[in-house]
Design a protein around this motif. Structure first.
Motif, mmCIF file in Angstrom:
data_model
loop_
_atom_site.group_PDB
_atom_site.id
_atom_site.type_symbol
_atom_site.label_atom_id
_atom_site.label_comp_id
_atom_site.label_asym_id
_atom_site.label_seq_id
_atom_site.Cartn_x
_atom_site.Cartn_y
_atom_site.Cartn_z
ATOM 1 N N THR A 2 -20.544 141.044 94.976
ATOM 2 C CA THR A 2 -20.317 141.053 96.480
ATOM 3 C C THR A 2 -18.980 142.040 96.810
ATOM 4 N N ALA A 3 -18.898 142.258 98.018
ATOM 5 C CA ALA A 3 -17.972 143.379 98.543
ATOM 6 C C ALA A 3 -16.465 142.837 97.809
ATOM 7 N N PRO A 4 -15.958 143.999 97.429
ATOM 8 C CA PRO A 4 -14.412 143.565 96.897
ATOM 9 C C PRO A 4 -13.607 143.092 98.014
ATOM 10 N N GLU A 5 -12.810 142.048 97.994
ATOM 11 C CA GLU A 5 -11.755 141.437 98.978
ATOM 12 C C GLU A 5 -10.487 141.500 98.724
ATOM 13 N N ILE A 6 -9.728 141.368 99.467
ATOM 14 C CA ILE A 6 -8.280 140.844 99.445
ATOM 15 C C ILE A 6 -8.340 139.247 99.716
ATOM 16 N N ILE A 7 -7.944 138.453 98.710
ATOM 17 C CA ILE A 7 -7.823 137.106 98.890
ATOM 18 C C ILE A 7 -6.521 136.670 98.903
ATOM 19 N N PHE A 8 -6.200 135.793 99.779
ATOM 20 C CA PHE A 8 -5.071 135.110 99.829
ATOM 21 C C PHE A 8 -5.518 133.497 99.902
ATOM 22 N N ASP A 9 -4.970 133.067 98.875
ATOM 23 C CA ASP A 9 -5.265 131.374 98.852
ATOM 24 C C ASP A 9 -3.951 130.747 98.669
ATOM 25 N N ASP A 10 -3.910 130.272 100.215
ATOM 26 C CA ASP A 10 -2.862 129.196 100.413
ATOM 27 C C ASP A 10 -1.486 129.394 99.882
ATOM 28 N N VAL A 11 -1.159 130.866 100.512
ATOM 29 C CA VAL A 11 -0.091 131.419 100.117
ATOM 30 C C VAL A 11 1.281 131.340 100.936
ATOM 31 N N SER A 12 2.496 130.964 100.141
ATOM 32 C CA SER A 12 3.683 130.634 100.973
ATOM 33 C C SER A 12 4.784 131.550 100.507
ATOM 34 N N LYS A 13 5.451 131.969 101.354
ATOM 35 C CA LYS A 13 6.772 132.615 100.777
ATOM 36 C C LYS A 13 8.091 132.360 101.514
ATOM 37 N N PHE A 14 8.947 131.884 100.961
ATOM 38 C CA PHE A 14 10.298 131.553 101.767
ATOM 39 C C PHE A 14 11.312 132.453 101.343
ATOM 40 N N TYR A 15 12.217 132.987 102.142
ATOM 41 C CA TYR A 15 13.412 133.644 101.805
ATOM 42 C C TYR A 15 14.699 132.618 101.683
ATOM 43 N N GLY A 16 14.665 132.057 100.698
ATOM 44 C CA GLY A 16 15.905 130.894 100.771
ATOM 45 C C GLY A 16 15.326 129.685 101.762
ATOM 46 N N ASP A 17 16.167 129.443 102.913
ATOM 47 C CA ASP A 17 15.514 128.628 103.824
ATOM 48 C C ASP A 17 14.618 129.234 104.804
ATOM 49 N N VAL A 18 14.741 130.447 104.615
ATOM 50 C CA VAL A 18 13.980 131.281 105.919
ATOM 51 C C VAL A 18 12.415 131.428 105.483
ATOM 52 N N LEU A 19 11.573 131.032 106.596
ATOM 53 C CA LEU A 19 10.376 131.067 106.200
ATOM 54 C C LEU A 19 9.742 132.614 106.270
ATOM 55 N N GLY A 20 8.995 132.959 105.499
ATOM 56 C CA GLY A 20 8.387 134.410 105.507
ATOM 57 C C GLY A 20 6.942 134.003 105.967
ATOM 58 N N VAL A 21 6.214 133.546 105.252
ATOM 59 C CA VAL A 21 5.119 133.103 105.722
ATOM 60 C C VAL A 21 4.473 131.833 105.194
ATOM 61 N N ASN A 22 3.671 131.074 105.650
ATOM 62 C CA ASN A 22 3.426 129.802 105.265
ATOM 63 C C ASN A 22 1.770 129.376 105.091
ATOM 64 N N ARG A 23 1.583 129.267 104.105
ATOM 65 C CA ARG A 23 0.159 128.647 103.531
ATOM 66 C C ARG A 23 -0.907 129.481 104.351
ATOM 67 N N VAL A 24 -0.877 130.817 103.979
ATOM 68 C CA VAL A 24 -1.832 131.723 104.490
ATOM 69 C C VAL A 24 -2.955 131.664 103.555
ATOM 70 N N THR A 25 -4.354 131.511 104.300
ATOM 71 C CA THR A 25 -5.520 131.632 103.488
ATOM 72 C C THR A 25 -6.314 132.995 104.172
ATOM 73 N N LEU A 26 -6.531 133.716 103.402
ATOM 74 C CA LEU A 26 -7.466 134.976 104.105
ATOM 75 C C LEU A 26 -8.323 135.613 103.050
ATOM 76 N N HIS A 27 -9.459 135.936 103.744
ATOM 77 C CA HIS A 27 -10.487 136.747 102.989
ATOM 78 C C HIS A 27 -10.578 137.974 103.810
ATOM 79 N N ILE A 28 -10.232 139.264 103.009
ATOM 80 C CA ILE A 28 -10.218 140.520 103.881
ATOM 81 C C ILE A 28 -11.267 141.459 103.359
ATOM 82 N N PRO A 29 -12.370 141.704 103.994
ATOM 83 C CA PRO A 29 -13.418 142.636 103.596
ATOM 84 C C PRO A 29 -12.980 144.146 103.636
ATOM 85 N N PRO A 30 -13.523 144.988 103.122
ATOM 86 C CA PRO A 30 -13.233 146.375 103.399
ATOM 87 C C PRO A 30 -13.498 146.750 104.701
ATOM 88 N N GLY A 31 -12.884 147.782 105.138
ATOM 89 C CA GLY A 31 -12.824 148.377 106.581
ATOM 90 C C GLY A 31 -11.223 148.358 106.936
#
Ligand SMILES: Nc1ncnc2c1ncn2[C@@H]1O[C@H](COP(=O)(O)OP(=O)(O)O)[C@@H](O)[C@H]1O
Ligand SMILES: [Mg+2]
Lengths: 310, 358
Positions: A2-31
């Motif tokens: 299948t086409a190579p993808e960039i895959i985020f599976d339920d990704v969260s990132k906090f900077y200490g108490d500050v929310l960076g990104v919350n529960r990101v799920t993505l499948h990014i195809p080429p383009g």
């Protein structure tokens, strides 16, 4: 395969108490994929996660099958033009690009040759031997673009690459992205102005407050935005009665009585219909003390992005 | 990804960093620290040379004359043999319990190499003190002291602090660290490349300092004595000093590289390491092995002079116990460094860009 993808599976990132990104799920195809959101919405965080210069607190991600745990593999196929303005002290534009190439294993001669070619693509050859520190903002922007492109990566990640470019260079740059993406590669770029990117993007990801609001082709994103349900909190004494009057309405998808019983949460797909329903309730003699939008107003976000971030 | 690719990357990173390590404004005071003792020793050497020059012009005596001086000779006998002295100073001394005044006289003679300080009492030669204009033995002791107490403990310590602490921390402050993190290299490779650049820079700077200082020591002293020293212990001692210098950079470098990865505020590691390194004399043998100074101590060829009558506590502070064999010390230090670098590599694998916007 299948086409190579960039895959985020339920990704969260906090900077200490500050929310960076919350529960990101993505499948990014080429383009060409554009990350669009207001300042502070988490675009840079997503990109930094993608290349492993910050680490997810939760979830997992891979870029064309490679984890950011292995920069020695990942960064061979990724070129990243950051939004960070500084270059290591005392470097000229040429060194800025050629030294990165030497870290890729090119000989000095080959690295220099490729660096000149990359600087030529961003029209920076005249300034190549001047210090990056003395460049204008736009020139630094182009120098970073040249560095990201120089080793011919499969995944090009560009943080606000169109900022500070004059119209002519901007058009050329966009044409270059198109050409790049047409070879089956990924071009990921960010912007806080939807109109700046929607015409040439294959895919748009709208992000606000660290969460993905919508993703897909630009047409479907527009529809998704308009259908996106909005939540309201109604303050009233007789919450149970109001709930029973609303629950049958077609536009209402969810009604929940608040824990303290002093109101309820309504989710509607059409705000006009909710307004009409509320006036019916008022006429029936039931008092409603207040109506408060409960989530980031998606329509407002969309208007904001369309309007060029003003 | 194979080993040779990684070694090449380490080389490239070290080379790119090296130029910046030598030329950055931050390393300016490292040069000052490294060259300070050499300046002092050259100052001493020049003073000796100037004195030698002046005294030679003012009149030297045959070496045989100095050798023949004996207590009990009269002033006139001495002057007859020696001619006009360089210094001739007379004074009277009267003691309360003595009726007569005593005539004292100090005379300085110089044979082009040695000085003789003569004291006369009532025109009779009472004491003779003959020695080379500069004393190599004395200077070697001073050198040993300066090397251990200033060079290793202050210059190399703070020099390595300045160079290594900033390898990562400085780039975080400059907001340029991402340049390196975006390279297709394992983080350990980046760590080693940066460490190597710091090591080469600091070693070269401090080896230069040591060599210059040693050269000044030789230059200041009597050629005959120096020749003899060169034929015997000089090579060995210089080698040991250089070894201690480089090992100091190896050890302190790794410690401060690791510290720069762990903390933002440089004061904390400075205080902790400084404290640790100065109390090692009091620690149990096991813990002493975790200190850089412990090993450097025994690599130094001449033990530094500690004044007689120094309290035992202070003595322990100045020269703690050290491993008996030099090579055990070298291996021990390299082992300690490997341990610290391993710990640093665990940290660097998780390093994140965090450009505080303040
Ligand atoms: N290093 C950091 N430390 C603390 N908070 C941060 C840091 N980087 C980003 N943030 C916060 O994370 C959120 C997302 O930021 P960012 O990803 O930079 O957004 P964008 O690129 O869309 O402007 C913002 O609230 C921002 O203040
Ligand atoms: Mg950003």
């Amino acid at each position: 395969m299948t086409a190579p993808e960039i895959i985020f599976d339920d990704v969260s990132k906090f900077y200490g108490d500050v929310l960076g990104v919350n529960r990101v799920t993505l499948h990014i195809p080429p383009g060409i994929t554009s990350l669009v959101g207001p300042n502070g919405s988490g675009k840079t965080t997503l990109m930094n996660l993608m290349v492993g210069i910050i680490r997810a607190d939760r979830g997992a991600l891979t870029v064309r099958g490679i984890s950011p745990d292995h920069p020695e593999q990942l960064m061979r196929i990724v070129g990243y033009a950051t939004q960070y303005d500084a270059a290591p002290r005392g470097m000229t534009g040429l060194e800025f690009v050629s030294m990165a190439l030497m870290l890729h294993g090119f000989t000095q001669a080959e690295a220099t040759r490729r660096a000149w070619a990359a600087l030529d693509r961003v029209s920076l050859t005249d300034a190549a031997k001047r210090k990056v520190g003395a460049y204008s903002k736009g020139m630094r922007q182009r120098a970073r673009l040249a560095q990201a492109l120089a080793h011919d990566p499969d995944v090009l990640v560009l943080d606000e690459p169109l900022n500070g470019l004059d119209p002519l260079v901007r058009a050329e740059t966009i044409a270059a992205f198109r050409e790049y993406a047409d070879q089956g590669r990924h071009v990921i770029l960010s912007s806080h102005v939807l109109q700046e990117v929607d015409v040439f993007s294959d895919q748009v990801i709208l992000i606000a407050n660290g969460a993905i609001m919508a993703e897909g082709q630009i047409r479907s994103v527009r529809e998704e935005m308009h259908e996106h349900p909005s939540q309201f909190i109604l303050h009233c004494r007789d919450a149970a009665r109001v709930a029973s009057m609303l629950i049958g309405d077609a536009h209402v998808s969810e009604v929940k009585i608040l824990d303290d019983g002093a109101g309820l949460l309504v989710m509607t797909r059409r705000r006009d219909d909710l307004a009409a329903a509320l006036s019916r309730i008022a006429i029936a003699g039931i008092e409603i003390d207040g109506v408060i939008p409960a989530d980031e107003n998606v329509d407002a976000l969309y208007e904001y992005l369309i309007g060029g971030g003003r | 990804m194979n080993i040779s690719t990684e070694l090449r990357q380490i080389g490239v990173i070290a080379r790119l960093e090296l130029r910046r390590a030598f030329l950055s404004k931050r390393s300016f005071w490292v040069y000052l620290l490294a060259l300070f003792p050499a300046v002092i020793f050259f100052g001493h050497a020049i003073e000796v040379k100037v004195r030698q020059d002046r005294w030679s012009r003012e009149g030297t005596v045959q070496p045989a004359v100095l050798d023949r001086l004996n207590r009990g000779m009269t002033y006139n006998e001495v002057i007859k043999a020696a001619g006009t002295p360089i210094r001739d100073f007379e004074w009277e001394r009267r003691r309360r319990d003595e009726d007569d005044t005593v005539r004292m006289r100090h005379v300085l003679l110089f044979d082009g190499r040695r000085r003789s300080d003569l004291t006369f009492r009532n025109d009779l030669l009472e004491s003779v003190h003959t020695r080379p204009l500069a004393s190599l033995d004395e200077d070697r002791q001073v050198f040993a002291g300066v090397f251990q107490f200033f060079f290793l403990r202050v210059a190399v310590f703070f020099g390595c602090l300045g160079i290594f602490l900033n390898l990562f921390r400085g780039e975080m402050l400059d907001k340029t660290l991402h340049f390196w993190l975006l390279a297709p290299a394992r983080r350990e490779v980046l760590l080693l490349g940066k460490y190597l650049s710091g090591l080469v820079a600091s070693s070269l700077i401090f080896v230069l300092g040591t060599v210059l200082c040693f050269a000044a020591l030789l230059w200041a002293n009597d050629p005959v004595e120096v020749q003899q020293y060169m034929n015997t212990a000089a090579g060995h001692e210089l080698f040991r000093y250089l070894l201690a210098t480089v090992l100091g950079c190896v050890g302190y470098g790794s410690v401060f590289l690791a510290a720069g990865l762990l903390v933002r505020n440089p004061i904390v590691p400075i205080v902790i390491v400084l404290f640790w390194e100065s109390i090692i004399g009091f620690l149990p043998q096991m813990l002493q092995k975790l200190s850089v100074l412990y090993y450097l101590q025994s690599v130094c060829p001449v033990s530094a002079p500690v004044e007689e009558g120094t309290p035992a506590l202070v003595r322990l502070l100045l020269s703690p116990a050290a491993p008996s064999s030099v090579w055990v010390a070298v291996l021990g230090l390299l082992g300690l460094t490997a341990l610290v670098l391993y710990a640093a590599s665990r940290v660097v694998r998780k390093i994140e860009i965090d450009y505080a916007t303040d």
